[in-house]
Design a protein around this motif. Structure first.
Motif, mmCIF file in Angstrom:
data_model
loop_
_atom_site.group_PDB
_atom_site.id
_atom_site.type_symbol
_atom_site.label_atom_id
_atom_site.label_comp_id
_atom_site.label_asym_id
_atom_site.label_seq_id
_atom_site.Cartn_x
_atom_site.Cartn_y
_atom_site.Cartn_z
ATOM 1 N N VAL A 139 -25.538 141.945 92.115
ATOM 2 C CA VAL A 139 -25.228 140.597 92.585
ATOM 3 C C VAL A 139 -23.842 140.638 93.231
ATOM 4 O O VAL A 139 -22.847 140.941 92.556
ATOM 5 N N HIS A 140 -23.790 140.374 94.524
ATOM 6 C CA HIS A 140 -22.545 140.459 95.272
ATOM 7 C C HIS A 140 -21.515 139.459 94.734
ATOM 8 O O HIS A 140 -21.803 138.285 94.586
ATOM 9 N N GLY A 141 -20.331 139.938 94.422
ATOM 10 C CA GLY A 141 -19.243 139.092 93.956
ATOM 11 C C GLY A 141 -19.223 138.848 92.459
ATOM 12 O O GLY A 141 -18.318 138.177 91.958
ATOM 13 N N LEU A 142 -20.196 139.374 91.721
ATOM 14 C CA LEU A 142 -20.258 139.133 90.278
ATOM 15 C C LEU A 142 -19.072 139.770 89.559
ATOM 16 O O LEU A 142 -18.518 139.175 88.638
ATOM 17 N N ASP A 143 -18.666 140.960 89.987
ATOM 18 C CA ASP A 143 -17.529 141.625 89.345
ATOM 19 C C ASP A 143 -16.247 140.807 89.485
ATOM 20 O O ASP A 143 -15.483 140.669 88.538
ATOM 21 N N GLU A 166 -26.851 125.673 77.920
ATOM 22 C CA GLU A 166 -28.038 124.961 78.408
ATOM 23 C C GLU A 166 -27.658 124.086 79.597
ATOM 24 O O GLU A 166 -28.425 123.929 80.534
ATOM 25 N N GLY A 167 -26.429 123.552 79.578
ATOM 26 C CA GLY A 167 -25.932 122.717 80.679
ATOM 27 C C GLY A 167 -25.565 123.506 81.922
ATOM 28 O O GLY A 167 -25.392 122.929 82.997
ATOM 29 N N THR A 168 -25.438 124.830 81.801
ATOM 30 C CA THR A 168 -25.101 125.648 82.974
ATOM 31 C C THR A 168 -26.337 126.038 83.779
ATOM 32 O O THR A 168 -26.214 126.732 84.786
ATOM 33 N N GLY A 169 -27.512 125.633 83.335
ATOM 34 C CA GLY A 169 -28.734 125.936 84.077
ATOM 35 C C GLY A 169 -29.531 127.090 83.509
ATOM 36 O O GLY A 169 -30.438 127.614 84.167
ATOM 37 N N ALA A 190 -27.548 130.542 90.296
ATOM 38 C CA ALA A 190 -27.323 129.826 89.036
ATOM 39 C C ALA A 190 -26.466 130.671 88.101
ATOM 40 O O ALA A 190 -25.580 130.153 87.409
ATOM 41 N N LEU A 191 -26.721 131.984 88.080
ATOM 42 C CA LEU A 191 -25.915 132.886 87.256
ATOM 43 C C LEU A 191 -24.450 132.868 87.701
ATOM 44 O O LEU A 191 -23.548 132.760 86.865
ATOM 45 N N MET A 192 -24.218 132.973 89.005
ATOM 46 C CA MET A 192 -22.837 132.978 89.512
ATOM 47 C C MET A 192 -22.124 131.677 89.153
ATOM 48 O O MET A 192 -20.962 131.695 88.731
ATOM 49 N N HIS A 193 -22.819 130.562 89.309
ATOM 50 C CA HIS A 193 -22.225 129.265 88.963
ATOM 51 C C HIS A 193 -21.922 129.206 87.460
ATOM 52 O O HIS A 193 -20.856 128.728 87.047
ATOM 53 N N ALA A 194 -22.829 129.734 86.642
ATOM 54 C CA ALA A 194 -22.639 129.746 85.184
ATOM 55 C C ALA A 194 -21.469 130.644 84.792
ATOM 56 O O ALA A 194 -20.707 130.318 83.876
ATOM 57 N N VAL A 195 -21.299 131.776 85.480
ATOM 58 C CA VAL A 195 -20.173 132.670 85.188
ATOM 59 C C VAL A 195 -18.858 131.960 85.478
ATOM 60 O O VAL A 195 -17.915 132.023 84.677
ATOM 61 N N HIS A 196 -18.800 131.239 86.605
ATOM 62 C CA HIS A 196 -17.579 130.486 86.932
ATOM 63 C C HIS A 196 -17.304 129.410 85.876
ATOM 64 O O HIS A 196 -16.155 129.242 85.438
ATOM 65 N N GLN A 197 -18.336 128.682 85.463
ATOM 66 C CA GLN A 197 -18.169 127.639 84.445
ATOM 67 C C GLN A 197 -17.733 128.248 83.113
ATOM 68 O O GLN A 197 -16.865 127.700 82.420
ATOM 69 N N THR A 198 -18.329 129.378 82.753
ATOM 70 C CA THR A 198 -18.016 130.040 81.483
ATOM 71 C C THR A 198 -16.576 130.512 81.447
ATOM 72 O O THR A 198 -15.878 130.341 80.456
#
Length: 175
Positions: free
Chosen positions: A40-44, A162-165, A16-24
């Motif tokens: 978290v792999h790929g977060l950077d 809130e919409g990003t989960g 959910a964090l990775m998806h939120a980072v992409h949306q942000t």
């Protein structure tokens, strides 16, 4: 007008964090920092951070270790106190080099590892007895926190996160 407010969006899942980072990032919001309880792999890459130069430092530190080992062994075993060990000649470093390879390897690894740790701590400003800087203690256990600078309409940004989960969204005044 610069605001010193930030939004803390808290997630309980790394996907959910990775998806939120992409949306942000696609919404062009600036991510100040992300706090996670484990790497978290790929977060950077998702955050758009530049690649680290720690590997270049490791190579340089390894070369320093190799140089120190070579100089040390040449001085000790050839110049200062040559010894006849197993009939090996002690006239030149090159003649004895096969016996010195393990020491050269170990010193290379020793210097690279220790100097990389020191470099990492200095670069990260992790000094002994430094107080923790994580904004929420749950980020050391099982939650993930994304800190985003507030710009524009604050209530719209809260709704966006809130919409990003996010399980919790807070607006914090930064000092």
């Amino acid at each position: 007008m610069s605001s010193n407010k930030v939004i803390h969006a808290i997630y309980n899942d790394d996907d959910a964090l990775m998806h939120a980072v992409h949306q942000t990032r696609s919404a062009h919001h600036h991510i100040e920092e992300v706090y996670t309880p484990f790497p978290v792999h790929g977060l950077d890459k998702a955050m758009g951070l530049a690649p680290t130069r720690l590997a270049i430092c490791a190579f340089i530190y390894g070369c320093i270790g190799l140089s120190v080992a070579t100089t040390m062994m040449n001085y000790i075993m050839i110049s200062d106190w040559p010894q006849d060990i197993g009939g090996k000649p002690s006239f030149s470093y090159i003649q004895n080099m096969p016996a010195f390879v393990p020491v050269m390897f170990e010193m290379t690894v020793f210097f690279a590892a220790h100097l990389m740790v020191i470099t990492f701590y200095m670069r990260s400003k992790l000094w002994p007895f430094k107080q923790a800087e994580n904004p929420d203690v749950r980020t050391t256990d099982d939650h993930f926190l994304m800190e985003v600078a507030v710009h524009g309409d604050e209530s719209e940004m809260v709704k966006f996160f809130e919409g990003t989960g996010a399980v919790e969204v807070k607006v914090i005044e930064k000092h």
